[in-house]
Enzyme design. Structure first.
Site, PDB file in Angstrom:
ATOM      1  N   HIS A  17      44.224  52.417  40.278  1.00 12.39           N
ATOM      2  CA  HIS A  17      45.388  52.240  40.856  1.00 12.39           C
ATOM      3  C   HIS A  17      46.331  52.723  40.290  1.00 12.39           C
ATOM      4  O   HIS A  17      47.161  53.307  41.185  1.00 12.39           O
ATOM      5  CB  HIS A  17      45.717  51.358  39.428  1.00 12.39           C
ATOM      6  CG  HIS A  17      45.010  49.701  40.178  1.00 12.39           C
ATOM      7  ND1 HIS A  17      46.672  48.503  40.358  1.00 12.39           N
ATOM      8  CD2 HIS A  17      43.626  48.766  40.757  1.00 12.39           C
ATOM      9  CE1 HIS A  17      45.550  46.976  40.732  1.00 12.39           C
ATOM     10  NE2 HIS A  17      43.918  47.301  41.072  1.00 12.39           N
ATOM     11  N   ASP A 119      52.848  48.669  37.712  1.00 15.58           N
ATOM     12  CA  ASP A 119      51.166  48.054  38.464  1.00 15.58           C
ATOM     13  C   ASP A 119      52.107  46.615  38.643  1.00 15.58           C
ATOM     14  O   ASP A 119      52.466  45.739  37.185  1.00 15.58           O
ATOM     15  CB  ASP A 119      50.195  48.645  38.197  1.00 15.58           C
ATOM     16  CG  ASP A 119      49.379  48.086  38.921  1.00 15.58           C
ATOM     17  OD1 ASP A 119      48.817  49.266  39.582  1.00 15.58           O
ATOM     18  OD2 ASP A 119      49.613  46.620  38.888  1.00 15.58           O
ATOM     19  N   ALA A 333      34.075  64.709  47.737  1.00 17.57           N
ATOM     20  CA  ALA A 333      35.255  65.567  48.807  1.00 17.57           C
ATOM     21  C   ALA A 333      36.208  64.925  48.800  1.00 17.57           C
ATOM     22  O   ALA A 333      37.119  64.155  48.760  1.00 17.57           O
ATOM     23  CB  ALA A 333      34.879  64.677  50.863  1.00 17.57           C
ATOM     24  N   GLN A 335      38.947  64.435  50.304  1.00 21.41           N
ATOM     25  CA  GLN A 335      39.422  62.768  51.423  1.00 21.41           C
ATOM     26  C   GLN A 335      39.792  63.748  52.444  1.00 21.41           C
ATOM     27  O   GLN A 335      39.838  63.310  53.638  1.00 21.41           O
ATOM     28  CB  GLN A 335      38.950  61.580  51.067  1.00 21.41           C
ATOM     29  CG  GLN A 335      38.828  60.636  52.060  1.00 21.41           C
ATOM     30  CD  GLN A 335      38.444  59.111  51.993  1.00 21.41           C
ATOM     31  OE1 GLN A 335      37.322  59.374  51.382  1.00 21.41           O
ATOM     32  NE2 GLN A 335      39.795  58.560  51.996  1.00 21.41           N
ATOM     33  N   TRP A 353      41.981  50.218  50.624  1.00 22.39           N
ATOM     34  CA  TRP A 353      42.834  50.446  51.284  1.00 22.39           C
ATOM     35  C   TRP A 353      43.992  52.226  51.116  1.00 22.39           C
ATOM     36  O   TRP A 353      44.329  52.526  52.193  1.00 22.39           O
ATOM     37  CB  TRP A 353      44.488  49.448  50.271  1.00 22.39           C
ATOM     38  CG  TRP A 353      45.658  50.566  50.974  1.00 22.39           C
ATOM     39  CD1 TRP A 353      46.930  50.495  50.880  1.00 22.39           C
ATOM     40  CD2 TRP A 353      46.226  49.721  52.586  1.00 22.39           C
ATOM     41  NE1 TRP A 353      48.391  50.709  51.169  1.00 22.39           N
ATOM     42  CE2 TRP A 353      47.262  49.444  52.372  1.00 22.39           C
ATOM     43  CE3 TRP A 353      45.325  49.306  53.955  1.00 22.39           C
ATOM     44  CZ2 TRP A 353      48.367  50.344  53.605  1.00 22.39           C
ATOM     45  CZ3 TRP A 353      45.840  49.507  54.547  1.00 22.39           C
ATOM     46  CH2 TRP A 353      47.328  49.440  55.310  1.00 22.39           C
ATOM     47  N   SER A 355      41.620  54.678  51.509  1.00 20.47           N
ATOM     48  CA  SER A 355      41.177  55.303  52.400  1.00 20.47           C
ATOM     49  C   SER A 355      41.555  54.593  54.140  1.00 20.47           C
ATOM     50  O   SER A 355      41.889  55.815  54.918  1.00 20.47           O
ATOM     51  CB  SER A 355      39.569  54.804  52.076  1.00 20.47           C
ATOM     52  OG  SER A 355      39.208  55.601  51.169  1.00 20.47           O
ATOM     53  N   GLU A 358      45.001  56.999  55.025  1.00 27.26           N
ATOM     54  CA  GLU A 358      44.354  57.884  54.957  1.00 27.26           C
ATOM     55  C   GLU A 358      44.083  58.413  56.050  1.00 27.26           C
ATOM     56  O   GLU A 358      43.857  58.830  57.399  1.00 27.26           O
ATOM     57  CB  GLU A 358      43.697  58.537  53.500  1.00 27.26           C
ATOM     58  CG  GLU A 358      44.157  58.265  52.287  1.00 27.26           C
ATOM     59  CD  GLU A 358      43.215  59.255  51.193  1.00 27.26           C
ATOM     60  OE1 GLU A 358      43.897  59.986  50.529  1.00 27.26           O
ATOM     61  OE2 GLU A 358      42.492  59.313  51.420  1.00 27.26           O
ATOM     62  N   GLY A 373      37.026  42.938  46.228  1.00 24.93           N
ATOM     63  CA  GLY A 373      38.612  42.576  45.999  1.00 24.93           C
ATOM     64  C   GLY A 373      39.079  42.715  47.302  1.00 24.93           C
ATOM     65  O   GLY A 373      38.888  42.076  48.337  1.00 24.93           O
ATOM     66  N   ASP A 374      39.349  43.577  47.764  1.00 26.31           N
ATOM     67  CA  ASP A 374      40.895  43.962  49.039  1.00 26.31           C
ATOM     68  C   ASP A 374      40.113  44.371  49.977  1.00 26.31           C
ATOM     69  O   ASP A 374      40.811  43.948  51.329  1.00 26.31           O
ATOM     70  CB  ASP A 374      42.382  44.280  48.880  1.00 26.31           C
ATOM     71  CG  ASP A 374      41.839  45.484  48.468  1.00 26.31           C
ATOM     72  OD1 ASP A 374      41.264  46.421  48.448  1.00 26.31           O
ATOM     73  OD2 ASP A 374      43.009  46.817  48.488  1.00 26.31           O
TER      74      ASP A 374
END
Ligand SMILES: *[C@@H]1O[C@H](CO)[C@@H](O)[C@H](O)[C@H]1NC(C)=O
Ligand SMILES: *[C@@H]1O[C@H](CO)[C@@H](O)[C@H](O)[C@H]1NC(C)=O
Ligand SMILES: *[C@@H]1O[C@H](CO)[C@@H](O)[C@H](O)[C@H]1NC(C)=O
Length: 455
Positions: A17, A119, A333, A335, A353, A355, A358, A373-374
């Site tokens: 977050h 948040d 890494a 990413q 999300w 990832s 990106e 979670g999501d």
């Protein structure tokens, strides 16, 4: 007319977050007038990057951190699910811990707080903002699909009670099933503090002056439209897709020149590499690690696997040596740079999300194995709605299922080709949203600045 503004930023210090919220703040400070000050209210742990970065980095201009209590009693020993317990203790310490830090920040800067940028999980900020008469701007770091699922919690629970299976009442969710929804939406509030928190968030979000979502409007127009009808203002904003190139100061960029995994990638063919990374907390169970490994060994396509050292014990004996000709292991890494290298043909991901965003930003298709979670909802959207990848069969890695998924995307004629075209298309839409002066993300960002610096 105000002479200066003071934005208090409330951080939810768990999972992934903090980083996107902090990135948003850094981006605002780069565009906002000098006289807008930001106080980051987070735990000592989540504030650490600010304390360590503030010394030598001009991107922290006008940003100062204040520690809030994490609610953990001195000498407390965690047992069982430490993360859930930590979240529970932190929530119990709110809102008092934030009110204390707000006072400290006001005394320190000599400027009254003029806005709460928080948040979205920290919904109690709606009450605090009302009390001091300033705007509340919650930030949702995830996709709009999960935000919608939470906003429709009561409807979804009614559907479950009536034995319904398809979540058709949410525009943009046609074809999705109850099983794709985040678990917290389906749980009993009394049994799960996290479910209670998310439900309260959903009930309070309509009070927000503006809700900022870490996404872009064009990815799911029906969801965007529906969110706009339920909330006062929805501002979908994403970081620049070419973030890796643009932001030379991010810590991950510093390792660019000497990072061996990027050197290794340079030697690979374009769009040929299977990149595997499940974020910082998810590790598949041992039998799935074996299934995934056996699939990679059968396909013999080059792969880059970001895997913590302690998790490598689940790999088949001799696997690392046998695949050393075409496989590369790293414990971490960079990413965004990996995905931006042009060498990755498919990203095997947990469906988080950040990832997915990106991956989209770099036009890379996905294979998703959701954990919690999501993840499940994001992965369903990847396969069924955005059609930019697929879920592993039955949600678990098996040798055959993984081989099929890799082959379908890397060599696939019809379906694989469509998936690749779709993700390139979305990449273009994301880029336009940010880069065009009238792009949706660019416009929304300007609107956010206006809300923050309202006279
Ligand atoms: C806040 O936390 C940081 C670590 O992130 C620490 O260095 C600093 O001393 C703390 N500040 C106060 C006032 O406790
Ligand atoms: C995996 O695929 C091979 C080759 O297509 C097949 O012979 C085998 O029965 C499959 N195994 C399972 C468990 O489905
Ligand atoms: C933005 O500007 C471009 C080029 O001037 C134009 O083609 C496009 O239709 C505009 N988009 C919106 C949303 O106004």
């Amino acid at each position: 007319m105000r002479v200066s503004w003071h934005v208090a930023v409330f951080v939810f210090p768990f999972g992934s977050h903090a980083t996107p919220l902090l990135n948003l703040v850094k981006r605002i400070t780069a565009s906002a007038p000098e006289n807008v000050k930001f106080s980051i209210l987070g735990t000592a742990e989540s504030n650490r990057p600010i304390y360590s970065g503030a010394k030598d980095d001009d991107e922290f201009t006008n940003i100062k951190a204040y520690n809030v209590s994490d609610g953990v009693p001195k000498d407390h020993v965690f047992t069982g699910n430490a993360l859930l317990e930590q979240i529970g203790m932190f929530i119990n310490a709110t809102p008092g811990n934030f009110e204390k830090a707000m006072k400290e920040a006001e005394e320190d800067t000599g400027v009254k707080i003029s806005c709460l940028l928080t948040d979205a999980f920290l919904w109690f900020a709606a009450d605090l903002a009302q009390k001091i008469g300033v705007p509340w701007i919650p930030f949702w770091p995830a996709a709009s699909c999960s935000l919608s699922a939470h906003l429709y919690t009561d409807d979804i629970r009614r559907l479950v009670a009536a034995n319904g299976k398809r979540v058709e009442m949410i525009p943009g969710f046609e074809g999705l099933s109850i099983n794709d929804m985040p678990r917290e939406v389906l749980l009993d509030n009394e049994q799960s503090p996290l479910a209670l928190l998310l439900h309260n968030m959903a009930l309070n979000l309509p009070r927000a002056t503006a809700v900022v979502v870490n996404s872009f409007e064009e990815i799911d127009p029906a969801l965007t439209l529906d969110l706009k009808s339920k909330l006062q203002k929805v501002l979908k904003i994403i970081p620049t897709p070419s973030m890796a190139a643009a932001s030379k100061k991010t810590s991950s960029f510093r390792v660019y020149d000497n990072d061996e995994c990027l050197e290794w990638l340079k030697k690979q063919d374009d769009a040929s590499v299977v990149y595997i990374g499940f974020g910082s907390v998810c590790i598949p169970p041992p039998d799935e690690m074996v299934g995934l490994a056996e699939a990679l060994e059968t396909c013999k396509t080059p792969f880059l696997w970001s895997l913590k050292d302690h998790a490598r014990k689940s790999l088949p004996a001799g696997f690392v040596d046998r695949t050393s000709g075409y496989g590369k292991f790293v414990s971490w890494a960079p990413q965004m740079e990996v995905l931006a290298s042009g060498k990755v043909g498919v990203f095997v991901s947990h469906g988080g999300w950040i990832s997915i965003l990106e991956s989209i930003s770099n036009g890379v298709p996905l294979i998703c194995r959701p954990f919690f979670g999501d993840h499940g909802l994001n992965s369903a959207m990847v396969e069924l709605k955005w059609r930019i990848g697929m879920r592993v069969k039955d949600g678990v890695f098996t040798k055959n299922g993984t081989i099929n998924a890799i082959k379908l995307i890397l060599d696939g004629e019809k379906e694989g080709k469509e998936i690749k075209e779709n993700v390139k298309l979305l990449k273009g839409l994301a880029t336009d949203a940010v880069k065009l002066p009238n792009g949706s993300s660019a416009r929304n960002f300007q609107e956010l600045l206006e809300v923050i610096t309202k006279p």
